[in-house]
Design a protein around this motif. Structure first.
Motif, PDB file in Angstrom:
ATOM      1  N   UNK A 106      40.908  23.822  69.567  1.00  0.00           N
ATOM      2  CA  UNK A 106      42.119  23.544  68.887  1.00  0.00           C
ATOM      3  C   UNK A 106      43.533  22.995  69.852  1.00  0.00           C
ATOM      4  N   UNK A 107      44.361  22.340  69.419  1.00  0.00           N
ATOM      5  CA  UNK A 107      45.331  21.986  70.311  1.00  0.00           C
ATOM      6  C   UNK A 107      46.459  23.307  70.240  1.00  0.00           C
ATOM      7  N   UNK A 108      46.637  23.973  71.552  1.00  0.00           N
ATOM      8  CA  UNK A 108      47.716  24.844  71.770  1.00  0.00           C
ATOM      9  C   UNK A 108      49.057  23.834  71.667  1.00  0.00           C
ATOM     10  N   UNK A 109      49.153  22.863  72.785  1.00  0.00           N
ATOM     11  CA  UNK A 109      50.460  22.054  73.056  1.00  0.00           C
ATOM     12  C   UNK A 109      49.848  20.964  73.618  1.00  0.00           C
ATOM     13  N   UNK A 110      50.346  19.612  72.724  1.00  0.00           N
ATOM     14  CA  UNK A 110      50.090  18.502  73.243  1.00  0.00           C
ATOM     15  C   UNK A 110      51.591  17.674  73.226  1.00  0.00           C
ATOM     16  N   UNK A 111      52.137  17.928  74.340  1.00  0.00           N
ATOM     17  CA  UNK A 111      53.629  17.461  74.253  1.00  0.00           C
ATOM     18  C   UNK A 111      53.858  16.063  75.017  1.00  0.00           C
ATOM     19  N   UNK A 112      53.503  15.249  74.064  1.00  0.00           N
ATOM     20  CA  UNK A 112      53.368  13.850  74.789  1.00  0.00           C
ATOM     21  C   UNK A 112      54.946  13.135  75.017  1.00  0.00           C
ATOM     22  N   UNK A 113      56.107  13.814  74.661  1.00  0.00           N
ATOM     23  CA  UNK A 113      57.391  13.388  74.748  1.00  0.00           C
ATOM     24  C   UNK A 113      58.417  13.950  75.521  1.00  0.00           C
ATOM     25  N   UNK A 114      58.081  15.062  76.005  1.00  0.00           N
ATOM     26  CA  UNK A 114      59.016  15.600  76.975  1.00  0.00           C
ATOM     27  C   UNK A 114      58.410  16.044  78.419  1.00  0.00           C
ATOM     28  N   UNK A 115      59.202  16.224  79.398  1.00  0.00           N
ATOM     29  CA  UNK A 115      58.737  16.715  80.743  1.00  0.00           C
ATOM     30  C   UNK A 115      58.931  18.090  81.136  1.00  0.00           C
ATOM     31  N   UNK A 116      58.790  18.811  79.978  1.00  0.00           N
ATOM     32  CA  UNK A 116      59.233  20.264  80.329  1.00  0.00           C
ATOM     33  C   UNK A 116      58.374  21.120  80.979  1.00  0.00           C
ATOM     34  N   UNK A 117      56.912  20.528  81.311  1.00  0.00           N
ATOM     35  CA  UNK A 117      55.931  21.370  82.224  1.00  0.00           C
ATOM     36  C   UNK A 117      56.734  21.220  83.429  1.00  0.00           C
ATOM     37  N   UNK A 118      57.059  20.217  83.807  1.00  0.00           N
ATOM     38  CA  UNK A 118      57.014  19.746  85.544  1.00  0.00           C
ATOM     39  C   UNK A 118      58.660  19.643  85.857  1.00  0.00           C
ATOM     40  N   UNK A 119      59.648  19.875  84.859  1.00  0.00           N
ATOM     41  CA  UNK A 119      60.956  19.613  85.545  1.00  0.00           C
ATOM     42  C   UNK A 119      61.738  21.108  85.606  1.00  0.00           C
ATOM     43  N   UNK A 120      60.812  22.006  85.799  1.00  0.00           N
ATOM     44  CA  UNK A 120      61.468  23.499  85.861  1.00  0.00           C
ATOM     45  C   UNK A 120      62.116  24.105  85.040  1.00  0.00           C
ATOM     46  N   UNK A 121      62.254  23.602  83.834  1.00  0.00           N
ATOM     47  CA  UNK A 121      62.901  24.319  82.570  1.00  0.00           C
ATOM     48  C   UNK A 121      62.527  25.676  82.268  1.00  0.00           C
ATOM     49  N   UNK A 122      63.062  26.690  82.589  1.00  0.00           N
ATOM     50  CA  UNK A 122      62.790  27.951  82.460  1.00  0.00           C
ATOM     51  C   UNK A 122      62.608  28.464  80.904  1.00  0.00           C
TER      52      UNK A 122
END
Ligand SMILES: O=C(O)C(=O)CO
Length: 310
Positions: A106-122
């Motif tokens: 099942x999908x835990x997270x499919x975040x098509x809209x933000x760059x939060x995995x790659x922008x360093x957002x803690x």
């Protein structure tokens, strides 16, 4: 009661009587299936999803699982499982156990809209860790071992290698929660040309790099052969190169994203390759049916019979 519900109950009632007479399961009988050889378990654990066989089995989720089990499917997946209520999750989990079927992703997270995995957002990392905790509870209810993660968009303002390093840190933070629970997130590279322009993770080699860097059994690759056929082709060589990091496959033919045999991918060869490599995981059927209604559903099942590596 709407017409569709009435039709389903009538069909299942008729099937029950006919099936009892023929000594076969009620749902298979309702589907007009009486050939034992076509209902043997598939060699690979192909996993349909809710809705795929609703014209045969009706709207009830457990009826759909029973129909699939009768047809020889031994696994299931449901992208939207986290959005279902607890009682439904428990009911589905109990039915899967009773039928001897494995739960796929099942999908835990499919975040098509933000760059939060790659922008360093803690803060995003903390929120994703909380999402992992919630996923663990759902996985326990339904018996899931894998959850899908799509690591979102890339950031046009940031050098690519910084994004990669940030993504690795985010995934490591998620693994701190997932690994002790024995739950594996499978990272899904998506195609940018047909379905998902702007996503960070698109290629198998890139997924391989991320998983090697994270270095956890809780972080592996979901190789969706539909997306990869569009992005880079070279399906079998990439499977071989990234083998140690691939935990899960999904399929869909291209073009059209429907069942095998409707497009350009030689699934019988790819599946034979998976069998020869000893793959014992789940192959998710994440695609539409090329034709509607009962006939379309039967065509999907027949297509999988024709490419199953027996
Ligand atoms: O959204 C898609 O296309 C996916 O494959 C996600 O699993």
């Amino acid at each position: 009661m709407n017409d569709h519900t009435f039709d389903r109950r009538t069909l299942l009632g008729a099937g029950l009587a006919a099936g009892a007479a023929a000594g076969i399961g009620p749902v298979a009988a309702a589907a007009g299936q009486d050939d034992e050889s076509t209902r043997r378990p598939f060699a690979l654990d192909f996993a349909p999803h809710f809705g795929m066989f609703r014209h045969h089995a009706g709207d009830d989720l457990v009826d759909q699982l029973r129909f699939a089990a009768d047809e020889g499917f031994r696994a299931w997946e449901d992208n939207g499982m986290m959005g279902r209520d607890v009682a439904t999750q428990e009911r589905v989990g109990a039915a899967l156990r009773e039928l001897g079927m494995r739960m796929g992703v099942f999908v835990l997270d499919a975040d098509f809209g933000t760059a939060r995995y790659v922008n360093g957002d803690r803060e995003a990392r903390t929120a994703l860790q909380q999402r992992c905790r919630e996923a663990i509870e759902v996985a326990e209810r339904v018996g899931a071992k894998w959850v899908t993660v799509v690591p979102g968009r890339y950031d046009q303002r940031l050098e690519w290698d910084y994004q990669t390093a940030n993504c690795i840190d985010t995934l490591k933070a998620m693994c701190e929660v997932l690994e002790p629970a024995g739950l594996t997130m499978v990272l899904e590279p998506l195609n940018a040309r047909t379905d998902h322009p702007g996503q960070f993770l698109t290629k198998i080699a890139q997924g391989y790099l991320l998983c090697r860097a994270v270095d956890s059994p809780a972080c592996k690759i979901l190789d969706d052969l539909y997306h990869q056929q569009i992005t880079e082709g070279n399906l079998i060589p990439n499977i071989d190169r990234a083998w140690s990091e691939i935990a899960y496959f999904q399929v869909g033919d291209n073009p059209g994203r429907c069942e095998p045999t409707t497009g350009e991918i030689a699934f019988e060869r790819v599946f034979a390759h998976l069998r020869d490599k000893g793959f014992d995981g789940v192959v998710g059927m994440e695609h539409g049916n090329s034709r509607g209604g009962v006939e379309g559903e039967r065509a999907v099942i027949d297509a999988y019979r024709s490419v199953d590596p027996v």
